[in-house]
Design a protein around this motif. Structure first.
Motif, PDB file in Angstrom:
ATOM      1  N   MET A 112      73.816  67.083 127.396  1.00  0.00           N
ATOM      2  CA  MET A 112      72.422  67.496 127.231  1.00  0.00           C
ATOM      3  C   MET A 112      71.521  66.646 128.134  1.00  0.00           C
ATOM      4  SD  MET A 112      70.296  67.894 123.697  1.00  0.00           S
ATOM      5  CE  MET A 112      71.666  68.411 122.702  1.00  0.00           C
ATOM      6  N   ALA A 113      70.545  67.275 128.762  1.00  0.00           N
ATOM      7  CA  ALA A 113      69.651  66.540 129.658  1.00  0.00           C
ATOM      8  C   ALA A 113      68.806  65.559 128.857  1.00  0.00           C
ATOM      9  CB  ALA A 113      68.760  67.528 130.407  1.00  0.00           C
ATOM     10  N   GLU A 114      68.398  64.483 129.531  1.00  0.00           N
ATOM     11  CA  GLU A 114      67.667  63.423 128.865  1.00  0.00           C
ATOM     12  C   GLU A 114      66.387  63.952 128.204  1.00  0.00           C
ATOM     13  OE1 GLU A 114      68.783  59.784 130.525  1.00  0.00           O
ATOM     14  OE2 GLU A 114      66.678  59.330 130.901  1.00  0.00           O
ATOM     15  N   PHE A 115      65.698  64.837 128.931  1.00  0.00           N
ATOM     16  CA  PHE A 115      64.436  65.357 128.406  1.00  0.00           C
ATOM     17  C   PHE A 115      64.652  66.105 127.086  1.00  0.00           C
ATOM     18  CE2 PHE A 115      61.115  68.612 128.103  1.00  0.00           C
ATOM     19  CZ  PHE A 115      60.009  67.775 128.059  1.00  0.00           C
ATOM     20  N   GLU A 116      65.735  66.860 127.060  1.00  0.00           N
ATOM     21  CA  GLU A 116      66.042  67.591 125.823  1.00  0.00           C
ATOM     22  C   GLU A 116      66.352  66.640 124.670  1.00  0.00           C
ATOM     23  OE1 GLU A 116      68.808  71.093 125.970  1.00  0.00           O
ATOM     24  OE2 GLU A 116      68.595  70.651 128.101  1.00  0.00           O
ATOM     25  N   LEU A 117      67.059  65.543 125.018  1.00  0.00           N
ATOM     26  CA  LEU A 117      67.375  64.561 123.977  1.00  0.00           C
ATOM     27  C   LEU A 117      66.096  63.950 123.399  1.00  0.00           C
ATOM     28  CD1 LEU A 117      70.460  62.579 125.327  1.00  0.00           C
ATOM     29  CD2 LEU A 117      70.373  64.090 123.349  1.00  0.00           C
ATOM     30  N   ILE A 118      65.159  63.600 124.284  1.00  0.00           N
ATOM     31  CA  ILE A 118      63.882  63.025 123.821  1.00  0.00           C
ATOM     32  C   ILE A 118      63.188  64.025 122.906  1.00  0.00           C
ATOM     33  CG2 ILE A 118      61.570  62.301 124.554  1.00  0.00           C
ATOM     34  CD1 ILE A 118      62.869  61.349 127.181  1.00  0.00           C
ATOM     35  N   GLN A 119      63.119  65.261 123.406  1.00  0.00           N
ATOM     36  CA  GLN A 119      62.483  66.318 122.622  1.00  0.00           C
ATOM     37  C   GLN A 119      63.132  66.438 121.249  1.00  0.00           C
ATOM     38  OE1 GLN A 119      59.959  68.600 122.892  1.00  0.00           O
ATOM     39  NE2 GLN A 119      59.308  67.148 124.461  1.00  0.00           N
ATOM     40  N   ARG A 120      64.450  66.442 121.286  1.00  0.00           N
ATOM     41  CA  ARG A 120      65.194  66.706 120.072  1.00  0.00           C
ATOM     42  C   ARG A 120      65.011  65.600 119.036  1.00  0.00           C
ATOM     43  NH1 ARG A 120      71.247  68.849 119.925  1.00  0.00           N
ATOM     44  NH2 ARG A 120      71.611  68.595 117.714  1.00  0.00           N
ATOM     45  N   TYR A 121      65.069  64.345 119.500  1.00  0.00           N
ATOM     46  CA  TYR A 121      65.089  63.263 118.520  1.00  0.00           C
ATOM     47  C   TYR A 121      63.748  62.578 118.301  1.00  0.00           C
ATOM     48  CZ  TYR A 121      69.995  64.079 118.413  1.00  0.00           C
ATOM     49  OH  TYR A 121      71.210  64.678 118.261  1.00  0.00           O
ATOM     50  N   PHE A 122      62.817  62.762 119.222  1.00  0.00           N
ATOM     51  CA  PHE A 122      61.576  62.010 119.056  1.00  0.00           C
ATOM     52  C   PHE A 122      60.323  62.863 118.933  1.00  0.00           C
ATOM     53  CE2 PHE A 122      64.460  58.921 121.128  1.00  0.00           C
ATOM     54  CZ  PHE A 122      64.593  58.099 120.025  1.00  0.00           C
ATOM     55  N   SER A 123      60.421  64.172 119.117  1.00  0.00           N
ATOM     56  CA  SER A 123      59.179  64.951 119.095  1.00  0.00           C
ATOM     57  C   SER A 123      58.631  65.103 117.681  1.00  0.00           C
ATOM     58  CB  SER A 123      59.381  66.317 119.737  1.00  0.00           C
ATOM     59  OG  SER A 123      60.339  67.038 119.012  1.00  0.00           O
ATOM     60  N   ARG A 124      59.445  64.909 116.673  1.00  0.00           N
ATOM     61  CA  ARG A 124      58.988  65.142 115.298  1.00  0.00           C
ATOM     62  C   ARG A 124      59.079  63.912 114.411  1.00  0.00           C
ATOM     63  NH1 ARG A 124      59.225  70.761 114.275  1.00  0.00           N
ATOM     64  NH2 ARG A 124      57.704  71.490 115.789  1.00  0.00           N
ATOM     65  N   ALA A 125      59.377  62.737 114.983  1.00  0.00           N
ATOM     66  CA  ALA A 125      59.678  61.604 114.115  1.00  0.00           C
ATOM     67  C   ALA A 125      58.452  61.140 113.342  1.00  0.00           C
ATOM     68  CB  ALA A 125      60.259  60.453 114.930  1.00  0.00           C
ATOM     69  N   GLY A 126      58.688  60.768 112.105  1.00  0.00           N
ATOM     70  CA  GLY A 126      57.621  60.245 111.254  1.00  0.00           C
ATOM     71  C   GLY A 126      56.779  61.336 110.635  1.00  0.00           C
ATOM     72  N   SER A 127      55.628  60.914 110.093  1.00  0.00           N
ATOM     73  CA  SER A 127      54.729  61.847 109.394  1.00  0.00           C
ATOM     74  C   SER A 127      53.919  62.668 110.375  1.00  0.00           C
ATOM     75  CB  SER A 127      53.731  61.056 108.549  1.00  0.00           C
ATOM     76  OG  SER A 127      54.387  60.425 107.504  1.00  0.00           O
ATOM     77  N   ARG A 128      53.470  63.810 109.931  1.00  0.00           N
ATOM     78  CA  ARG A 128      52.443  64.556 110.672  1.00  0.00           C
ATOM     79  C   ARG A 128      51.099  63.988 110.262  1.00  0.00           C
ATOM     80  NH1 ARG A 128      53.687  70.252 112.513  1.00  0.00           N
ATOM     81  NH2 ARG A 128      55.876  69.924 113.039  1.00  0.00           N
ATOM     82  N   ARG A 129      50.269  63.666 111.215  1.00  0.00           N
ATOM     83  CA  ARG A 129      48.950  63.127 110.890  1.00  0.00           C
ATOM     84  C   ARG A 129      47.881  63.930 111.620  1.00  0.00           C
ATOM     85  NH1 ARG A 129      48.703  57.513 109.022  1.00  0.00           N
ATOM     86  NH2 ARG A 129      46.566  57.614 109.803  1.00  0.00           N
ATOM     87  N   LYS A 130      46.793  64.216 110.903  1.00  0.00           N
ATOM     88  CA  LYS A 130      45.701  65.005 111.488  1.00  0.00           C
ATOM     89  C   LYS A 130      44.953  64.234 112.566  1.00  0.00           C
ATOM     90  CE  LYS A 130      44.575  68.130 107.674  1.00  0.00           C
ATOM     91  NZ  LYS A 130      44.969  67.410 106.434  1.00  0.00           N
ATOM     92  N   ASP A 131      45.087  62.883 112.537  1.00  0.00           N
ATOM     93  CA  ASP A 131      44.342  62.077 113.507  1.00  0.00           C
ATOM     94  C   ASP A 131      45.071  61.922 114.846  1.00  0.00           C
ATOM     95  OD1 ASP A 131      46.353  60.396 112.612  1.00  0.00           O
ATOM     96  OD2 ASP A 131      45.007  59.007 111.578  1.00  0.00           O
ATOM     97  N   VAL A 132      46.193  62.662 115.030  1.00  0.00           N
ATOM     98  CA  VAL A 132      46.890  62.665 116.321  1.00  0.00           C
ATOM     99  C   VAL A 132      46.431  63.893 117.100  1.00  0.00           C
ATOM    100  CG1 VAL A 132      49.125  62.708 117.483  1.00  0.00           C
ATOM    101  CG2 VAL A 132      48.881  61.490 115.302  1.00  0.00           C
ATOM    102  N   THR A 133      45.571  63.677 118.099  1.00  0.00           N
ATOM    103  CA  THR A 133      45.081  64.801 118.904  1.00  0.00           C
ATOM    104  C   THR A 133      46.147  65.210 119.910  1.00  0.00           C
ATOM    105  OG1 THR A 133      42.857  63.910 118.656  1.00  0.00           O
ATOM    106  CG2 THR A 133      43.169  65.583 120.370  1.00  0.00           C
ATOM    107  N   LEU A 134      46.735  64.231 120.587  1.00  0.00           N
ATOM    108  CA  LEU A 134      47.853  64.484 121.491  1.00  0.00           C
ATOM    109  C   LEU A 134      48.967  63.494 121.184  1.00  0.00           C
ATOM    110  CD1 LEU A 134      46.050  64.897 124.960  1.00  0.00           C
ATOM    111  CD2 LEU A 134      46.878  66.722 123.446  1.00  0.00           C
ATOM    112  N   GLY A 135      50.197  63.990 121.091  1.00  0.00           N
ATOM    113  CA  GLY A 135      51.323  63.107 120.764  1.00  0.00           C
ATOM    114  C   GLY A 135      52.476  63.314 121.720  1.00  0.00           C
ATOM    115  N   VAL A 136      53.703  63.246 121.206  1.00  0.00           N
ATOM    116  CA  VAL A 136      54.883  63.399 122.059  1.00  0.00           C
ATOM    117  C   VAL A 136      54.851  64.759 122.751  1.00  0.00           C
ATOM    118  CG1 VAL A 136      57.405  63.526 122.084  1.00  0.00           C
ATOM    119  CG2 VAL A 136      56.263  61.863 120.616  1.00  0.00           C
TER     120      VAL A 136
END
Ligand code: ADP
Ligand code: MG
Length: 314
Positions: free
Chosen positions: A1-25
């Motif tokens: 799997m390409a590195e970008f996909e790995l980042i997406q897969r494992y880090f795009s959703r980590a932790g809580s969803r917060r309303k105060d995040v305008t832009l994130g991963v």
């Protein structure tokens, strides 16, 4: 799997969803909304293979530890954790390592209400750097230089268990298997003192995390404040497990000086003592008075027989 996909897969959703995040991963960087009348506090932690952990260490515990250590520094600033950024250097794109690492990170972030909002991933010798960002009401952060003669010195929780686990790991002390397991667990899964950090707001004159040990952390506070302190060795809080092994470990030196504990040391002006003890009395992990700040520079830690085991520190 390409590195970008790995980042997406494992880090795009980590932790809580917060309303105060305008832009994130997924964006170039993060844009975060700081709450009104609050300051942004930032705490850092770096874990490098070889110096902080062995390269084959359980990646799930490393994900947990990176969050715990950086968040404990926020706690020393009186801040409530909110956001996390992660700089990850990996020798190779190892999917099972990233899966376990992100699981450890995600679980603690979610429990603490933190969102992973960005980072960078590069190739090289394994190293993990985390920045924890939090919020603290303006002017309620203690600071290293804030303590004065007469202030009371407290620590949260118990001291020395991480140090004991490291000695057992290095084969320098033999422990019964159940004791070794308990000590290893506390080293692998540290718990940041978030509630205690919030409880010290507006009351503590200074605070520090104890990742380098009590003697070293407190000495830095005393130096920055231009004062000294005298501790009572027998007042240092140790768990029943450590208490059983204290004699063969050479007494109070381990809880005084060993690093790795995920605890806080704070100093409190006498007029805030009752309020502080009341607030901490409501928490699952409280705090213990261990000594008093005075005008004589340096740190002393007196045993009941009068010997100073802190001679040579600070
Ligand atoms: P860039 O070229 O901008 O460095 P990357 O592919 O490194 O792009 O990152 C893409 C997105 O993924 C960015 O939003 C970045 O913040 C995020 N990101 C990269 N690595 C990590 C990581 N280890 N943890 C969290 N987010 C990451
Ligand atoms: Mg990048």
């Amino acid at each position: 799997m390409a590195e970008f996909e790995l980042i997406q897969r494992y880090f795009s959703r980590a932790g809580s969803r917060r309303k105060d995040v305008t832009l994130g991963v997924g964006d170039d960087g993060a844009v975060l909304q700081v709450r009104e009348a609050h300051a942004l506090a930032v705490g850092f932690a770096t874990l490098a293979a070889g110096s902080h952990f062995l390269p084959d260490a359980d990646p799930e515990t490393l994900g947990h530890q990176a969050v715990a250590l950086s968040t404990n520094r926020l706690a020393a600033l009186g801040a409530e954790p909110a956001w996390l950024t992660l700089a990850l250097t990996l020798p190779e794109a190892d999917e099972s390592w990233m899966e376990a690492f992100s699981r450890g990170l995600d679980r603690l972030c979610t429990r603490l209400g933190m969102a992973l909002v960005g980072g960078d991933t590069t190739r090289g010798p394994l190293a993990i750097t985390v920045q924890a960002h939090g919020l603290v009401p303006e002017h309620e952060s203690p600071r290293r230089g804030g303590t004065k003669s007469g202030d009371l010195v407290y620590v949260t929780g118990c001291l020395g268990l991480a140090g004991l686990a490291m000695l057992a790991q290095q084969g320098e002390i033999r422990l019964p298997a159940p004791d070794r397991a308990i000590a290893a667990r506390s080293l692998a899964w540290p718990e940041p003192r978030v509630d205690q950090g919030i409880a010290l707001r507006g009351l503590a004159s200074a605070a520090t995390d104890l990742s380098d040990g009590l003697a070293s952390g407190l000495s830095r506070v005393l130096q920055a404040s231009g004062v000294g302190a005298t501790l009572q060795a027998e007042a240092l809080p140790v768990s029943p497990l450590l208490a059983r092994h204290l004699a063969k470990l050479g007494g109070w030196m381990l809880p005084l000086s060993a690093g790795g504990d995920c605890e806080l040391c704070l100093t409190v002006p006498p007029e805030h003592q009752v309020a502080l003890e009341t607030r901490f009395g409501r928490l699952e992990v409280g705090c213990t008075w261990i000594g008093t700040v005075d005008r004589t520079p340096g740190l002393r830690c007196l045993q009941s027989d009068g010997t100073d085991i802190a001679a040579g520190f600070g």
